[in-house]
Enzyme design. Structure first.
Site, short mmCIF file in Angstrom:
data_model
loop_
_atom_site.label_atom_id
_atom_site.label_comp_id
_atom_site.label_asym_id
_atom_site.label_seq_id
_atom_site.Cartn_x
_atom_site.Cartn_y
_atom_site.Cartn_z
N TYR A 125 -18.16 9.06 11.68
CA TYR A 125 -16.89 8.49 12.13
C TYR A 125 -15.77 8.63 11.10
O TYR A 125 -14.68 8.14 11.31
CB TYR A 125 -17.07 7.00 12.47
N LYS A 177 -32.37 9.22 12.38
CA LYS A 177 -32.74 10.53 12.92
C LYS A 177 -33.11 11.41 11.72
O LYS A 177 -32.63 12.55 11.58
CB LYS A 177 -31.57 11.11 13.74
N ASP A 212 -33.76 8.58 19.33
CA ASP A 212 -34.01 8.97 20.73
C ASP A 212 -35.18 8.16 21.31
O ASP A 212 -35.12 7.68 22.44
CB ASP A 212 -34.22 10.49 20.87
#
Ligand code: NAD
Length: 433
Positions: A125, A177, A212
């Site tokens: 971001y 992740k 995920d």
């Protein structure tokens, strides 16, 4: 009278002004001691001052260090940079706390009580993005840089662990992740594991899960989680998912917490598809206001607001369309305000019915017992508790009837016993103004 608290108010764009008005009505009914400094930002900031984040809004928050904010529109794909991201950077609002709790039971998922803690300043971001031109295509390649720092990870993880322990959570799940973004999110996982060994092992459970798989597990069995803590982008996505478990974005509040300020807002955006129609659900922002009350240590007021929301939805059955109801924003707000006012009036009446009228409570109890309207305890404290629990379970209309009966009975008995009138027994005191 409680101390006044200066705070910045940004109505925002789209449904912002509608839900902010509704939230102010609830806060006013509660007697919340905020002195608002109204400022514009987002599209409204451009219209008012030619800037989506005008200097006056920044100066105001720098002074008050506290803000309630409606959603701000950000153009997709181009245009100005998100004012939300800029606000978080400006005031170092490193922690984004997004709780999700089931209020309306019987939905697809019941009894949800989860918190997502999102890192709010780093990751993908930070806005380091650019295109690379190849031949005559100026957008042939798009690139973005994500940055996560050890210090930033420590900061948010410490906040999450401490908050989890302070609020009685049992488990913190680190979402990452690190199998693919080995450095960018590996540093988050690694820092969490180090900190857990150093400071938190034995005080709370910790696990880690790949983002995920986390999304899938949240849909299959959300009850296995308690608090999720994760990096900026994953936190943004997962908190919308978690909002979906409790009835949608209309039910999901958020707090942006930093050393320099705290800004409270709904998780949702400006909802341009329903703006101006009077149908937006104001609860997400109202719950954010409850978090703001907690932050200011006005916890009793925060609880009253949450209880009134719960009762309006579940006892009065007044709900906006996103929750399957037929009420508009104004109708819901009116019902909520009646709830808050009714309970506040009852609290005044019941605060101590005997202090200036000895025998008052006994007289009321015997009158009610005679009318078969009361079956509870017969001392003043018992009467107060029992009346309170009755009010909590009654709809606004029934509560008013109950107190009207209570009032009539009390007056009859007071007259018969020549005890005299109490000025607390004013007619129509439960009627919302
Ligand atoms: P959104 O959250 O505004 O809307 C998504 C869907 O949820 C829409 O169908 C909307 O009608 C519905 N919805 C949202 N809030 C609702 C409410 N209170 N009651 C009933 N239904 C509600 O997301 P979007 O459409 O992707 O974004 C619109 C704008 O908001 C964009 O410019 C985006 O950048 C901005 N945004 C701002 C914030 C913020 O200020 N914190 C957060 C997210 C998005």
């Amino acid at each position: 009278m409680s101390k006044r608290i200066p705070a910045t108010l940004i109505a925002g764009d789209g449904i912002g002004p509608e839900i902010v008005d509704a939230t102010l009505a609830a806060l006013d009914a509660l007697g919340a001691p905020f002195d608002w400094d109204r400022q514009a930002a987002g599209l409204a900031g451009i219209q008012a001052a030619g800037d989506p984040l005008p200097q006056a809004a920044l100066d105001s928050i720098r002074k008050t260090r506290l803000a309630l904010k409606g959603p701000l529109e950000t153009p997709s794909g181009g245009g100005y940079r998100s004012s939300n991201v800029r606000l978080r950077e400006e005031f170092k609002l490193y922690a984004n706390l997004r709780p999700a709790r089931t209020i309306v039971p019987g939905g697809r998922f019941d009894k949800i009580d989860l918190v997502v803690v999102r890192e709010n300043l780093e990751g993908l971001y930070i806005g380091h993005e650019h295109y690379v031109q190849i031949d005559d295509d100026p957008h042939a390649v798009a690139m973005a840089t994500g940055i996560n720092t050890r210090a930033g990870c420590r900061h948010i993880l410490e906040y999450a662990f401490e908050h989890a322990i302070a609020t009685g959570r049992k488990k913190v799940t680190i979402v990452h992740k690190a199998n693919i973004m080995k450095a960018l999110t590996g540093i988050f996982k690694e820092t969490a594991e180090q900190m857990y060994e150093e400071k938190y092992k034995g005080r709370i459970a910790m696990e880690s899960v790949i983002v995920d798989a986390c999304a899938m597990k949240l849909v299959l069995n959300p009850w296995q989680f308690d608090m999720l803590v994760t990096t900026n982008l994953f936190g943004d996505i997962l908190s919308d998912l978690v909002a979906g478990l409790v009835g949608g974005l209309g039910m999901a509040p958020g707090a942006n917490i930093g050393a320099d300020a705290a800004i409270f807002e709904a998780v949702h955006g400006s909802a341009p598809d329903i703006a101006g129609k009077g149908i937006a659900n104001p609860i997400a922002l109202m719950l954010a206001a409850a978090m703001m009350l907690d932050h200011c240590r006005l916890t009793e007021m925060a609880t009253r607001l949450r209880t009134a929301i719960d009762q309006t939805l579940n006892i009065d059955q007044v709900r906006t369309g996103d929750l399957g109801g037929r009420a508009g924003t104004a109708q819901f707000t009116q019902a909520l305000v009646s709830r808050i006012r009714g309970v506040a009036e009852a609290a005044t009446l019941l605060s101590d019915p005997t202090d200036d009228q000895p025998g008052w409570a006994d007289a009321v109890v015997s009158a009610l017992v005679k009318r078969r309207a009361y079956h509870g305890p017969t001392d003043a404290a018992g009467l107060r508790d029992s009346a309170w629990s009755l009010v909590r379970d009654l709809s606004a209309e029934d509560a008013e009837k109950f107190f009207a009966g209570y009032q009539r009975a009390a007056r009859d008995v007071l007259q018969a016993n020549r005890i005299g009138q109490s000025d607390r027994l004013r007619p129509g005191f439960l009627r919302p103004s």
